[in-house]
Design a protein around this motif. Structure first.
Motif, mmCIF file in Angstrom:
data_model
loop_
_atom_site.group_PDB
_atom_site.id
_atom_site.type_symbol
_atom_site.label_atom_id
_atom_site.label_comp_id
_atom_site.label_asym_id
_atom_site.label_seq_id
_atom_site.Cartn_x
_atom_site.Cartn_y
_atom_site.Cartn_z
ATOM 1 N N SER A 82 1.093 12.130 1.892
ATOM 2 C CA SER A 82 0.065 10.675 1.721
ATOM 3 C C SER A 82 1.781 9.658 0.608
ATOM 4 O O SER A 82 1.745 8.800 2.007
ATOM 5 C CB SER A 82 -1.085 9.829 0.866
ATOM 6 O OG SER A 82 -2.193 10.261 1.270
ATOM 7 N N LEU A 85 3.452 9.482 4.486
ATOM 8 C CA LEU A 85 2.665 9.331 5.744
ATOM 9 C C LEU A 85 3.539 7.901 5.005
ATOM 10 O O LEU A 85 3.586 6.424 6.042
ATOM 11 C CB LEU A 85 1.476 9.462 5.531
ATOM 12 C CG LEU A 85 1.534 10.246 6.214
ATOM 13 C CD1 LEU A 85 0.025 10.406 6.322
ATOM 14 C CD2 LEU A 85 1.842 10.791 7.448
ATOM 15 N N THR A 86 3.197 7.255 3.395
ATOM 16 C CA THR A 86 3.702 5.740 3.624
ATOM 17 C C THR A 86 4.865 5.246 3.905
ATOM 18 O O THR A 86 5.199 4.250 3.757
ATOM 19 C CB THR A 86 3.405 5.473 1.981
ATOM 20 O OG1 THR A 86 1.893 5.740 1.575
ATOM 21 C CG2 THR A 86 3.418 4.109 0.895
ATOM 22 N N SER A 178 -2.978 6.659 5.581
ATOM 23 C CA SER A 178 -1.538 7.531 5.025
ATOM 24 C C SER A 178 -2.683 7.779 3.639
ATOM 25 O O SER A 178 -2.229 8.710 3.361
ATOM 26 C CB SER A 178 -1.346 6.065 5.290
ATOM 27 O OG SER A 178 -0.943 5.299 4.253
#
Length: 272
Positions: A82, A85-86, A178
Motif C-alpha cells: 500500500s 502504491l501510494t 491504493s
C-alpha cells in the motif's frame, strides 16, 4: 474543572450511544454525516479547500506512521505494498503537478511523497525483520494494470499534453484503490495495530473531504456538472465514481473505528 466537566459530558454521551439499537446508531451516523456536509457547504465557499484538507489529512496519517516506526521500532501491521502504491501515485501526481498546477497541492503532495518514501525505506531495510510479508499478499499489478488501462481510455479533456492527462487520470484511479493491500493485510492478520488504525482512519477522513467536494458540487449543479458533454462528462463521471469507490472502501473501516472509540478502546479487529 472545565475539562473534567467536558470529559464527563463526552463519556455520558458515548455511554448513551452505546446503549442504543443499531437502527438508532445508524440514524445518528447518517445525521452526523449529513450535518457535516451541510456545515462544510455553508462554511467553505472555495471548494478547492476540500482538496487541501484531504491532502493535509493524508500527510497527518503518514506522520502517525513515522511516529510509530521511530518510537516503537516495528512495522507490524503495515502493508508495504500500500505504501508503494501510494508512492507511485504521489510521484506521478507531483511530476504532473509541476507542469499543470504548481501550487499548494504540489507542495503538500511532495512532502507526503517524501514521508511515504521514508516509511518504505524503514519497512524494507531498517525494520525488515518485523514486516509480515506473508500477510501482505495482494499483487501490486492487480491494482496498477487496471488503473493504467482505464487511464488510457478515460482521461481529462484539457489543453495539456496527452501524456500528462493520462498520467493524471492514472493517479486518480490508483489513489482510489491504493489502500486495498492494507485492508487485505488487516483481514489476513485478523487484528489491527493501534497506529495502523489511526493511519487508515486518517485516509478515511481525507477521502471524506474529497467526497464532500463532489457531493456538494453535484448538489449545487443538480448533477449537470457530471453530465455536460462540453466539460468532458466521461472524465468527470469517472472521477466521481473513483471518489465513491474509495469512500466506500474506507467507510466500513471508519465505522468500526469510530464504534470502537465510542466503546472506549482503539479498534483491535474487524468483523469478516
Amino acid at each position: 474543572m472545565g475539562r473534567r466537566r467536558n470529559s464527563s459530558a463526552m463519556n455520558k454521551l458515548f455511554t448513551w450511544v452505546r446503549r442504543q439499537s443499531m437502527k438508532v446508531k445508524a440514524f445518528l451516523a447518517v445525521t452526523c454525516l449529513l450535518s457535516a456536509l451541510v456545515a462544510l457547504k455553508l462554511l467553505i465557499k472555495d471548494h478547492d479547500h476540500f482538496f487541501v484538507a484531504s491532502e493535509a489529512a493524508h500527510f497527518l496519517g503518514i506522520i502517525v506512521l513515522i511516529y510509530k516506526l521511530s518510537s516503537q521500532k516495528t512495522c507490524s501491521g503495515l502493508s508495504l505494498k500500500s505504501q508503494e502504491l501510494t508512492a507511485i501515485f504521489l510521484g506521478v501526481r507531483v511530476f504532473c503537478s509541476f507542469f499543470i498546477e504548481g501550487d499548494i497541492h504540489t507542495v503538500l503532495d511532495f512532502v507526503t511523497l517524501v514521508s511515504t518514501l521514508w516509511v518504505i525505506y524503514m519497512i524494507r531495510f531498517k525494520l525488515k525483520s518485523t514486516y509480515a510479508a506473508e500477510l501482505d499478499n495482494m499483487p501490486i499489478y492487480y491494482v496498477v494494470v487496471p488503473c493504467a488501462i482505464l487511464a488510457v481510455l478515460i482521461y481529462p479533456y484539457t489543453s495539456h499534453a496527452t501524456i500528462y492527462r493520462i498520467l493524471w487520470a492514472f493517479c486518480v484511479y490508483l489513489e482510489a484503490i491504493s489502500v486495498l493491500p492494507q485492508l487485505r493485510m488487516i483481514q489476513n492478520a485478523k487484528m489491527i495495530e493501534a497506529f495502523t488504525a489511526h493511519y487508515v482512519f486518517a485516509l478515511g477522513v481525507a477521502r471524506f473531504f474529497g467526497f464532500a467536494h463532489w457531493i456538494i458540487l453535484v448538489s449545487d449543479t443538480a448533477g449537470l456538472n457530471l453530465l455536460l458533454v462540453k466539460s468532458g462528462y466521461l472524465w468527470r463521471l469517472a472521477v466521481f465514481l473513483a471518489e465513491v469507490v474509495q469512500t466506500f472502501i474506507l467507510a466500513d473501516f471508519c465505522y468500526y473505528y469510530v464504534k470502537s472509540l465510542v466503546g472506549g478502546q482503539v479498534l483491535a479487529s474487524l468483523p469478516v
